[in-house]
Design a protein around this motif. Structure first.
Motif, PDB file in Angstrom:
ATOM      1  N   ASN A  76       0.815  -1.219   0.000  1.00  0.00           N
ATOM      2  CA  ASN A  76       0.000   0.000   0.000  1.00  0.00           C
ATOM      3  C   ASN A  76       0.849   1.268   0.000  1.00  0.00           C
ATOM      4  N   ALA A  77       2.125   1.144   0.351  1.00  0.00           N
ATOM      5  CA  ALA A  77       3.005   2.315   0.314  1.00  0.00           C
ATOM      6  C   ALA A  77       3.156   2.838  -1.108  1.00  0.00           C
ATOM      7  N   VAL A  78       2.940   1.986  -2.099  1.00  0.00           N
ATOM      8  CA  VAL A  78       3.063   2.399  -3.503  1.00  0.00           C
ATOM      9  C   VAL A  78       2.118   3.551  -3.806  1.00  0.00           C
ATOM     10  N   ILE A  79       0.858   3.434  -3.389  1.00  0.00           N
ATOM     11  CA  ILE A  79      -0.124   4.458  -3.714  1.00  0.00           C
ATOM     12  C   ILE A  79       0.102   5.720  -2.895  1.00  0.00           C
ATOM     13  N   TYR A  80       0.636   5.588  -1.683  1.00  0.00           N
ATOM     14  CA  TYR A  80       0.916   6.778  -0.878  1.00  0.00           C
ATOM     15  C   TYR A  80       2.091   7.565  -1.473  1.00  0.00           C
ATOM     16  N   VAL A  81       3.066   6.859  -1.987  1.00  0.00           N
ATOM     17  CA  VAL A  81       4.180   7.546  -2.658  1.00  0.00           C
ATOM     18  C   VAL A  81       3.674   8.263  -3.899  1.00  0.00           C
ATOM     19  N   LEU A  82       2.815   7.603  -4.654  1.00  0.00           N
ATOM     20  CA  LEU A  82       2.312   8.170  -5.895  1.00  0.00           C
ATOM     21  C   LEU A  82       1.431   9.394  -5.648  1.00  0.00           C
ATOM     22  N   LEU A  83       0.585   9.338  -4.627  1.00  0.00           N
ATOM     23  CA  LEU A  83      -0.348  10.426  -4.361  1.00  0.00           C
ATOM     24  C   LEU A  83       0.267  11.508  -3.476  1.00  0.00           C
ATOM     25  N   ILE A  84       0.561  11.161  -2.236  1.00  0.00           N
ATOM     26  CA  ILE A  84       1.063  12.143  -1.267  1.00  0.00           C
ATOM     27  C   ILE A  84       2.483  12.573  -1.621  1.00  0.00           C
ATOM     28  N   GLY A  85       3.347  11.601  -1.922  1.00  0.00           N
ATOM     29  CA  GLY A  85       4.751  11.908  -2.184  1.00  0.00           C
ATOM     30  C   GLY A  85       4.946  12.771  -3.417  1.00  0.00           C
ATOM     31  N   SER A  86       4.228  12.465  -4.495  1.00  0.00           N
ATOM     32  CA  SER A  86       4.397  13.229  -5.731  1.00  0.00           C
ATOM     33  C   SER A  86       3.962  14.678  -5.549  1.00  0.00           C
ATOM     34  N   LEU A  87       2.834  14.886  -4.888  1.00  0.00           N
ATOM     35  CA  LEU A  87       2.362  16.248  -4.651  1.00  0.00           C
ATOM     36  C   LEU A  87       3.319  17.006  -3.732  1.00  0.00           C
ATOM     37  N   MET A  88       3.863  16.308  -2.732  1.00  0.00           N
ATOM     38  CA  MET A  88       4.842  16.931  -1.847  1.00  0.00           C
ATOM     39  C   MET A  88       6.080  17.352  -2.636  1.00  0.00           C
ATOM     40  N   ALA A  89       6.548  16.488  -3.523  1.00  0.00           N
ATOM     41  CA  ALA A  89       7.739  16.799  -4.316  1.00  0.00           C
ATOM     42  C   ALA A  89       7.489  17.985  -5.235  1.00  0.00           C
TER      43      ALA A  89
END
Length: 299
Positions: A76-89
């Motif tokens: 499930n970390a995959v989707i959190y990186v894609l959603l939250i992480g990408s917007l943070m970056a």
């Protein structure tokens, strides 16, 4: 080299002092950790129910968690990186270049014999270190949680796969940080600098995969890539949309690395697409003219 190192150090120091950056990093780390915690809670709940059913003699089925890979709890970390992480970056990248234009520090720095490419690549390196630290902290805690679930430390093989997933996550987030830097350099207004990369991200994450697969947007929130339906139209369109859907390529590569049984094949092509996207964005940002870096905002 001195300009590169000074820019990287300054970027890390400035980001650490910015409340927005700190908040985004905390949220990202917390969400990635939460994905492992959710896996642990799910494991405990299902196992407790299974033990009770077996004790009451109501079933002889095997525990559904028996034989699965320990890395299942990190999927499930995959989707959190894609959603939250990408917007943070994206936000970090926009702030990085927009900050200099807003304060007119770029005009002062570039009035000296400073290479614009070295300056921008130094800022990128600083952002890369920030993202690497955030990913490293979250994945280290996930490693501890997964080890607690399985009752033993993760083996070297699974640990290497978790590190590989961290590297894939860094590649994706660094690419979106570059997108934020680019719009921060090119936009005339601060609002536009934030809005444009968010629109591009939504196109890449949702519109392109939907065009190539006809998947519902909610299904694109799954940690596994959407499957292309059979048919002449989709066979043709997917050839064009798949390489551009870097988020789906990230999900595919991550699922293979994390040994998700629902995804098969080789991750090489997906990794190469992610790497090509990162290199392309780096070149585009590094070639930004000095005049553009020194331009002000029309607020």
């Amino acid at each position: 080299m001195r300009v590169f190192l000074v820019s990287a150090r300054h970027e890390m120091l400035t980001a650490r002092r910015t409340h927005t950056s700190n908040l985004l990093l905390v949220v990202f780390i917390g969400m990635v950790i939460a994905s492992s915690v959710i896996g642990w809670v799910t494991h405990q709940t299902v196992t407790d129910v299974y033990d009770k059913v077996i004790a009451d003699g109501l079933s002889s089925a095997v525990n559904p968690f028996a034989g699965i890979s320990p890395l299942y709890y990190a999927r499930n970390a995959v989707i959190y990186v894609l959603l939250i992480g990408s917007l943070m970056a994206i936000v970090l990248g926009v702030q990085s270049t927009l900050r200099d234009r807003r304060a007119a520090t770029s005009d002062l720095v570039l009035s000296r014999p400073v290479g614009s490419g070295a300056r921008l690549l130094g800022q990128l390196a600083g952002l890369g270190m920030i993202l690497a630290v955030a990913i490293g902290i979250s994945m280290s805690i996930s490693w501890v949680i997964i080890s607690s679930i399985t009752g033993a430390p993760l083996g070297w093989g699974d640990t290497a796969r978790l590190v590989a997933f961290s590297a894939l996550s860094w590649m994706l987030l660094e690419s979106f940080a570059l997108l934020g830097m680019l719009t921060g350099l090119r936009s005339r207004q601060e609002t536009t600098a934030l809005l444009v990369p968010f629109v591009i991200w939504s196109l890449v994450a949702f519109v392109l995969p939907q065009i190539g697969t006809a998947a519902r947007p909610v299904s694109l929130l799954n940690p596994v890539p959407a499957v292309n339906p059979p048919g002449g139209y989709f066979d043709l369109v997917s050839v064009l949309t798949d390489p551009l859907s870097v988020t789906e390529q990230f999900k595919r590569a991550s699922s293979i690395v994390l040994q998700d049984s629902t995804v098969t094949g080789d991750a090489t092509s997906s990794v190469l697409i992610l790497l090509a996207f990162l290199v392309l964005m780096t070149v585009v940002v590094a070639l930004t003219p000095r005049a553009r870096m020194r331009s002000g905002l029309n607020e």
